[in-house]
Each structure stands twice: as C-alpha cells, then as structure tokens.
Design an enzyme around this catalytic site. Structure first.
Site, PDB file in Angstrom:
ATOM      1  N   HIS A 192      -8.922  11.171 -15.562  1.00 34.97           N
ATOM      2  CA  HIS A 192      -8.435   9.759 -14.058  1.00 34.97           C
ATOM      3  C   HIS A 192      -9.936  10.176 -13.061  1.00 34.97           C
ATOM      4  O   HIS A 192     -10.245  10.518 -12.750  1.00 34.97           O
ATOM      5  CB  HIS A 192      -7.225  10.444 -13.318  1.00 34.97           C
ATOM      6  N   ASP A 223      -3.174  -1.477  -9.439  1.00 32.44           N
ATOM      7  CA  ASP A 223      -2.969  -0.256 -10.308  1.00 32.44           C
ATOM      8  C   ASP A 223      -2.263  -0.291 -11.661  1.00 32.44           C
ATOM      9  O   ASP A 223      -1.277  -1.123 -11.533  1.00 32.44           O
ATOM     10  CB  ASP A 223      -1.765   0.912  -9.297  1.00 32.44           C
ATOM     11  N   ARG A 246      -8.830  15.914  -4.633  1.00 30.27           N
ATOM     12  CA  ARG A 246      -8.836  14.418  -5.166  1.00 30.27           C
ATOM     13  C   ARG A 246     -10.504  13.916  -5.205  1.00 30.27           C
ATOM     14  O   ARG A 246     -10.993  13.652  -4.249  1.00 30.27           O
ATOM     15  CB  ARG A 246      -8.637  14.385  -3.037  1.00 30.27           C
ATOM     16  N   GLU A 262      -9.490   4.912 -16.023  1.00 26.79           N
ATOM     17  CA  GLU A 262      -8.874   5.758 -16.542  1.00 26.79           C
ATOM     18  C   GLU A 262      -9.153   5.843 -18.085  1.00 26.79           C
ATOM     19  O   GLU A 262      -8.392   4.525 -18.119  1.00 26.79           O
ATOM     20  CB  GLU A 262      -7.586   6.440 -15.496  1.00 26.79           C
ATOM     21  N   ARG A 278      -3.014  20.148 -13.520  1.00 23.86           N
ATOM     22  CA  ARG A 278      -4.614  19.600 -13.224  1.00 23.86           C
ATOM     23  C   ARG A 278      -4.544  20.859 -12.079  1.00 23.86           C
ATOM     24  O   ARG A 278      -5.523  20.506 -10.723  1.00 23.86           O
ATOM     25  CB  ARG A 278      -4.479  18.108 -12.279  1.00 23.86           C
TER      26      ARG A 278
HETATM   27  C1  BG6 Z   1      -3.095   6.858 -10.923  1.00 25.78           C
HETATM   28  C2  BG6 Z   1      -1.874   5.856 -11.091  1.00 25.78           C
HETATM   29  O1  BG6 Z   1      -3.682   6.701 -11.832  1.00 25.78           O
HETATM   30  O2  BG6 Z   1      -3.200   7.978  -9.568  1.00 25.78           O
HETATM   31  C3  BG6 Z   1      -1.322   5.437  -9.771  1.00 25.78           C
HETATM   32  O3  BG6 Z   1      -2.011   4.603 -11.770  1.00 25.78           O
HETATM   33  C4  BG6 Z   1      -1.575   6.841  -8.304  1.00 25.78           C
HETATM   34  O4  BG6 Z   1       0.178   5.404  -9.065  1.00 25.78           O
HETATM   35  C5  BG6 Z   1      -2.800   7.545  -8.412  1.00 25.78           C
HETATM   36  O5  BG6 Z   1      -0.994   6.450  -7.503  1.00 25.78           O
HETATM   37  C6  BG6 Z   1      -3.417   8.778  -7.790  1.00 25.78           C
HETATM   38  O6  BG6 Z   1      -2.196   9.395  -7.923  1.00 25.78           O
HETATM   39  P1  BG6 Z   1      -2.383  11.101  -6.968  1.00 25.78           P
HETATM   40  O7  BG6 Z   1      -0.661  11.474  -7.625  1.00 25.78           O
HETATM   41  O8  BG6 Z   1      -2.677  11.432  -7.447  1.00 25.78           O
HETATM   42  O9  BG6 Z   1      -1.324  10.585  -6.233  1.00 25.78           O
END
Ligand code: BG6
Length: 303
Positions: A172, A216, A77, A275, A103
């Site tokens: 991301h 978002d 994360r 992103e 990932r």
């Molecule tokens: C973003 C998406 O890029 O990533 C969101 O647009 C999403 O919708 C977020 O909640 C986090 O995603 P994840 O799968 O890492 O919890």
C-alpha cells in the site's frame, strides 16, 4: 530484556558498518536505517514497514504523515503498509482490523545484505496464537526490500499448513508528490475499475487518473506498470510489478483526511497511493507447502 537492549542486540547481529544500523526510531520502535551507495532508506519492524527510500541524488520518494502514531500494535500512516490477509474490511467481520493484521504486528528481522551499492533488508512474520484467532491459517510472510537506484519489494507468502488458503495482499505504497491536484497516474486508460466511493460500481477509466475528489479505485486485470507524473516535483515515478493482477489508486481528499486522527488536515495534497496488489476477485489461492511472491519495482526519472 528491555527494548533498547534488544535493539542493540539486533544491531550487533545484523548491522553493517557504514551501511546499515538498527536503531530506535519514532516512538522508540526498532528500525533499520540503510545508507548504501545507491540509496538511503528506513524500514520498521512494526509491520515490516518501509518508511523511507531516497535514491542517491533524488528527493524522498515516500510520504509519511507528521501525525502518524508510532506505537506497538498501531498502524503507521504512510510508507508502505503491508495489507494481508485481507484488503479493506474483513469480509465476515466488519469489526476485524482493516487491511488485515500484519501491518500492526511486530515482525522479525532476518537479514541485511549489500550488493553493488544496493542493500536488501529481509523481515518476516508468521502465524501464531493471535493470528489464528483472526484467521485460522498457518503461514509465513517475508518482505525483502532492496534499497538501491530502484526500490524492489518482494512479498513472499508461504502456506505452512495442511489446507489450501485464500488471501488478499497489497503493498500500500504512499508516494510523496509536490501537489496531488497537479499529479496524474498514467497507464490505466480504458481499464475497468471498482469505485469504492460509489458502492464498488464498476466503471471504465477515461484517460489518466487525476485527483480532484476522494479517489478509491480498484483497477482490475492490471499486470502492467503505471507511472505517476508529478508536475510539482518535476519527476516521474514508475511502478512496475510481477504476480499482481490489481492496482489500487487512493487519496482521501479533504473531508476524509480531516476525519483521520493520524493525518494532518492538509496532508492529503502531499501523496497518492498506488498499490500493487491482489484483491477481490484477484485474491490468491495457495496449496499447502506452496508459495507466492508479489513483486513491485519502483524507479524515478526527471520529468
Ligand atoms: C486504501 C483503501 O487502500 O486504503 C481505502 O482502498 C482506505 O478504502 C485506505 O480508506 C486507507 O486505509 P486505512 O485503513 O489505512 O485508513
């Protein structure tokens, strides 16, 4: 061969004295630690994920959650997760892994090189039995990360099969900010975007993006650079790019952050994701033997 032995072997093969080492990172996972003249950085083999970039004389640019899980097969994360070959939910299977499968996969380390104070780390992953079950395609994906006064990320996708492929991709990036409610993302005024918090309705951005609720947004037809102005840390982060037609801005805000098991309840204040991507209608179609490189260049200036 145990994990620590393979880490030692990777270090013996790729390490550069005083510049780059392969060590056991969080959860014992192998990571490359870079300490070049122009910047320090870190990149895990899990997901080929960059988790740190600190240009000389500046503070850490990336956010990583203190609640992140550090386990093989799980996602980290924060940092820069590579989303591929789809973004968000899998179109034909809502139970498929969100943001694709690379990932959470262990990537290979291909090379480490230094040039003019910057250090480039190259990692890759490719189709195998496991990926074919999720996506029937033959590919090789390389991420070259250059840790210098700028952070340069090049994601190169090669179609190694005999059929054309269509895919989505995103770098991301979780940018660390002092206080997200005081930050602004500049450069998207007047741009059309899909609001994922409002059933993907198409809207038009008015002025700078400010984070005052769950955000978002998928900004369409955006080839140009954007800038994060971080008033609390008194700095501006510039995100420029090549071969990317979409930009996503994401922050989960209060409730969603609370519901996430790998994010602290208050951590939503500490980052904004901007992103560099090709998603939705901007997905990429690649002929057999062709390749495509998504590139983003990050730089920091004082505000
Ligand atoms: C973003 C998406 O890029 O990533 C969101 O647009 C999403 O919708 C977020 O909640 C986090 O995603 P994840 O799968 O890492 O919890």
């Amino acid at each position: 061969m145990g994990a620590s032995e393979s880490i030692a072997q990777l270090d013996a093969t790729f390490g550069i004295a005083g510049i780059a080492r392969v060590v056991a990172g969080n959860g014992g996972l192998p990571k490359v630690v870079v300490t070049g003249a122009a910047a320090a950085g870190e990149m895990y083999l899990l997901g080929g994920e960059i988790t740190s970039w600190k240009p000389r004389g500046r503070e850490q640019a990336l956010f990583v959650s203190a609640a992140s899980k550090w386990e093989d097969g799980k996602t980290i994360r924060g940092g820069v997760p590579v989303c591929f070959p789809w973004f968000g939910n899998k179109a034909d299977d809502p139970k498929g892994p969100a943001h694709g499968f690379v990932r959470a996969k262990a990537w290979g380390l291909d090379s480490i090189a230094q040039k003019g104070g910057a250090v480039t780390v190259s990692m890759s992953t490719a189709s195998d039995e496991g990926t074919r079950k999720l996506w029937p395609a033959e590919f090789r994906l390389v991420l070259r990360a250059t840790f210098g006064a700028e952070l340069i990320m090049e994601l190169e996708m090669m179609n190694t099969g005999s059929a054309p492929l269509r895919f989505e991709e995103a770098l991301h990036t979780y940018f660390r900010v002092g206080d997200v409610t005081k930050a602004r993302v500049r450069g998207l005024d007047g741009i059309h975007y899909l609001d994922k918090t409002d059933a993907f309705r198409e809207k038009t951005q008015q002025g700078d993006v400010v984070i005052a609720k769950e955000t978002d947004n998928v900004y369409l037809d955006t080839e140009h650079a954007v800038e994060i102005e971080d008033a609390a840390m008194r700095r501006r982060i510039r995100v420029s790019k090549e071969n990317s037609l979409a930009t996503v801005v994401w922050n989960p805000w209060i409730e969603k952050a609370k519901a996430m098991s790998d994010m602290g309840d208050e951590e939503w204040k500490e980052f904004v994701c901007v992103e560099t991507c090709n998603v939705g209608k901007h997905g990429v179609t690649l002929a057999p033997a062709a390749n495509h490189t998504l590139k983003t260049i990050i730089s920091i200036a004082s505000a």
